[in-house]
Each structure stands twice: as C-alpha cells, then as structure tokens.
Enzyme design. Structure first.
Site, short mmCIF file in Angstrom:
data_model
loop_
_atom_site.label_atom_id
_atom_site.label_comp_id
_atom_site.label_asym_id
_atom_site.label_seq_id
_atom_site.Cartn_x
_atom_site.Cartn_y
_atom_site.Cartn_z
N TYR A 248 44.46 45.17 33.48
CA TYR A 248 45.82 45.35 34.22
C TYR A 248 46.70 44.12 33.68
CZ TYR A 248 44.92 49.33 37.22
OH TYR A 248 44.63 50.41 37.89
N LYS B 82 30.08 47.72 31.95
CA LYS B 82 29.69 48.39 30.74
C LYS B 82 29.22 47.37 29.83
CE LYS B 82 29.85 52.26 28.53
NZ LYS B 82 28.93 53.64 28.94
N ASP C 158 29.66 54.35 34.11
CA ASP C 158 29.53 55.98 34.14
C ASP C 158 28.18 56.17 34.88
OD1 ASP C 158 27.52 54.43 32.22
OD2 ASP C 158 27.74 55.65 30.50
N ASP D 134 39.36 50.62 40.36
CA ASP D 134 40.54 51.40 40.52
C ASP D 134 39.94 52.90 40.62
OD1 ASP D 134 43.11 52.51 40.95
OD2 ASP D 134 43.15 52.90 38.68
N ASP E 95 39.13 55.75 44.12
CA ASP E 95 39.57 57.04 44.32
C ASP E 95 38.37 58.30 44.42
OD1 ASP E 95 42.28 56.09 43.82
OD2 ASP E 95 42.71 58.06 42.74
C1 IPM Z 1 46.01 51.57 43.44
C2 IPM Z 1 46.91 52.22 42.76
C3 IPM Z 1 47.65 50.95 41.84
C4 IPM Z 1 46.58 50.45 40.92
C5 IPM Z 1 48.93 51.38 41.02
C6 IPM Z 1 49.85 52.31 41.94
C7 IPM Z 1 49.60 50.41 40.06
O1 IPM Z 1 46.49 53.03 41.87
O2 IPM Z 1 46.11 50.54 44.29
O3 IPM Z 1 44.53 51.87 43.35
O4 IPM Z 1 46.36 50.80 39.76
O5 IPM Z 1 45.97 49.23 41.27
MN MN Z 2 44.16 53.51 42.31
#
Ligand code: IPM
Ligand code: MN
Length: 359
Positions: free
Chosen positions: A141, A191, A223, A247, A251
């Site tokens: 990032y 990794k 992975d 990140d 999710d």
């Molecule tokens: C998160 C989001 C952010 C990230 C984006 C919106 C920049 O996906 O907070 O997980 O990738 O960190």
């Molecule tokens: Mn995210």
C-alpha cells in the site's frame, strides 16, 4: 467524561451507517453521563467533489485535534479513472498515515444466533472468534517505487512490498500483547516460500515471540491460511498479517461469521485512534436504507474501549448488538430466504433502544 470525536461519513453507505453509530454513541452518552462533541468533516469522493482533494487539510487537522475519529467508508466508482492521488482511497491511506495508525484490529466473532447466516456449516464455524491484526502503514500500500510507466513503448505497472524490521516488530508486539488477553495463540501469515519480504517478516516475528514464551506462535502461508479460514475458522485466535494479506483475509473472515457488514475495526498506534467498519462504500446499495449499520456501531464500541478505556460502555453496545440479533432482527445481508428484514435505521434504533432501557 468529555469526548471529542471527528466523524467522517465518507461515501456510499458510509453516511447511512455512521448516522446510526452516532445515535448509539449519543445514547451511551445519555445513559452513562458523558459529554460527546461531534465534528463532521469530508473524506473520499465527497471531499474530492467539494475540495478537489480526498483528504482536505481541514479534515486532517480536525482529526488530529480530536480524541478519536469515526469513519464510514470511502470509494466511489465516479473516480475509478482518476490518478491514484485523486482517488477516494488515497484520502483514507493519507489519513491512516497522518494519524500514525499502524495497527488495525479486526475482530471476527460468530454471534451464536447468526450461525444460519454464514455460507458455511454451523459445525464448522461454531466457536469462531478471531482477531485479525493487520499492519496498516507498510507493504504494497505504501512501498516505493509505485507507478505505471512506459518501458520501450510498453506500459508497465509496479508496486513494492517493503517492510523494515522495526515495522514488523512493532505490529508483532501488538499481536502478541493482545493474544495474552485472549487464547494465547498467534498465527503469523506470510508467503515466505516465495517473497524475501515475507522471509524477513517470519524471522522477525519468530524473534519477537521469544519475549512471549506463554503465547503459541505458528506460521502459515497466506494461500493455505485462506483455505484454513473457511475449513477450520475456530482454530484461529490472533491472526497477524501484513497490510494486503490482512485486507484480503478480513473480508473472507466477514463472510465466515455471516456478513462483512458486521465487522468493525480499530486503527491504533498513533496519537488519535481511527475507527471504521471493515466493509466498503458499497455504491450498489447506497441510499436504499438496507445497509447493515452493525459494523459501524461495533466500531463505535471499539472507540469507547480503545481510545477511552470505557469498557462498560463498550460492553453495553456489544451486548445490545448481541441481544438484538438473538431477538431475530436482521438487515438484508443477514436475512436468509424469505426471512423478514429491517432497514438500516430500524436496526440502529433497536440497538439505541436497548441501551436506553438498561440506563
Ligand atoms: C479496508 C478497505 C481499504 C483498504 C480501502 C478502501 C483503501 O478495503 O479498509 O479494508 O484496502 O485498506
Ligand atoms: Mn478491505
């Protein structure tokens, strides 16, 4: 207690879910006799529209002057083709860096009443209680060089995964310290079979672990970890990951426990903590009143706990959420089949009413 919070509703469903989180904080203030002052500022796409900057000077200043920052979401397809520094996401990354918030804590715990909302079998997810500790200011990032350039007539894109030893060490310490208040296990994600950066990560985490003989450390390739997270989620306690891996895995963890809409986060380590739901701006459902406000509400609970040590207040919010869910209230993302669902505002009101009742 007097509390100053800078609120950044942002884009998409951000404003809708933040409205509910602010109502919940106001209820907490009434019941527990605190004074909370809110200052609202722009970030992301709405800031680009108004100030031609995803993080206007006034927004960063207001955040640095507050005791804590509560953020909704950033991201708007309108800016998809804008240059990197003029995209909504750039505002969030600059804010995280400006606040020195290097440690992003993302709990993913299964509420018993939501076992049916997960796509996984209930015997697989039973007992899932994970804390993802995501490094937030390094890796792909922020690494340089980063650009798209022309190399002999062919365009080439480049990003850099870069971590220094001190950066790895400080996030590892956060993970180990938090593991001590939980089940004393850290799974470090990397990794290392392919990436040099990951080999330094693994080496450094292993060294830090020597200061925590009471905490069990295991290493997993990202992975394999992604697979284990759906195959045996209950086996994880603290999951320590670099920025991008964290990140992605967070999710996935959201889906495991029923919905990404439930996940809250705290970004700490600097002078002012930043609290935001893990979900994004979800432009496809924005303005429809169907977004789940619980991720934002639980982020407000983390704010009370981490920035102000108001453990009872935080627990009241978390209990309210748990009770409202076990009473059967569902937003659309949590409803299965033809199950009835409530609006964003109704869900927020249920939580607020519950808190008022215990007062
Ligand atoms: C998160 C989001 C952010 C990230 C984006 C919106 C920049 O996906 O907070 O997980 O990738 O960190
Ligand atoms: Mn995210």
């Amino acid at each position: 207690m007097r509390i100053r919070i800078t609120v950044l509703p942002g884009d998409g469903i951000g404003p809708e879910v933040i409205t509910e989180a602010v109502c919940v904080l106001e209820a907490v203030a009434r019941v527990f006799k605190h004074e909370i002052n809110f200052t609202f500022k722009e970030i992301g796409g709405c800031a680009i529209r108004q100030h031609n900057d995803p993080l206007p000077e006034g927004t960063l200043t207001a955040c640095l002057e507050a005791d804590a920052v509560l953020l909704g979401a950033v991201g708007d397809p309108e800016f998809d083709n804008y240059p990197t520094h003029l995209r909504p996401e750039a505002g969030l990354l600059r804010l995280r860096r400006g606040l020195g918030a290097f440690a992003n804590l993302r709990p993913a715990r299964l509420f018993d009443s939501l076992a049916g909302a997960s796509p996984l079998k209930s015997e697989v997810i039973k007992g899932t209680d994970i804390l993802i500790v995501r490094e937030l200011l390094g890796g792909l990032y922020f690494g340089e060089p980063r650009h798209v350039s022309d190399v002999n007539g062919t365009r080439e894109g480049i990003n850099t995964m870069r971590y220094s030893e001190p950066e790895i060490e400080r996030i590892a310490r956060v993970a180990f310290d938090l593991a001590r208040s939980r089940r004393r296990k850290v799974t470090s994600v990397d990794k290392a079979n392919v990436l040099e950066c990951s080999r330094l990560w693994r080496e450094t985490v292993t060294r830090v672990a020597q200061d925590y003989p009471d905490v069990k450390l295991e290493h997993q390739y990202v992975d394999s970890c992604a697979m284990a997270l759906v195959a045996r989620p209950a086996s994880f306690d603290v999951m320590l990951a670099e920025n991008m891996f964290g990140d992605i895995l967070s999710d996935e963890a959201g889906a495991v426990v029923g919905s990404l809409g439930l996940l809250a986060s705290a970004s700490i380590g600097g002078p002012v903590g930043l609290y935001e739901p893990v979900h994004g701006s979800a432009p496809d459902i924005a303005g429809k009143g169907i977004a789940n406000p619980l991720g934002a509400i639980l982020s407000a609970a983390m704010l009370l706990r981490f920035s102000f040590q108001l453990d009872n207040e935080a627990a009241a919010v978390e209990t309210a959420v748990e009770k409202i869910l076990s009473a059967g209230h569902r937003t659309r993302d949590l409803a299965s089949g033809d199950q009835q669902f409530v609006t964003t505002e109704e869900m927020g009101k249920h939580v607020t009413d519950y808190i008022e009742r215990i007062g």
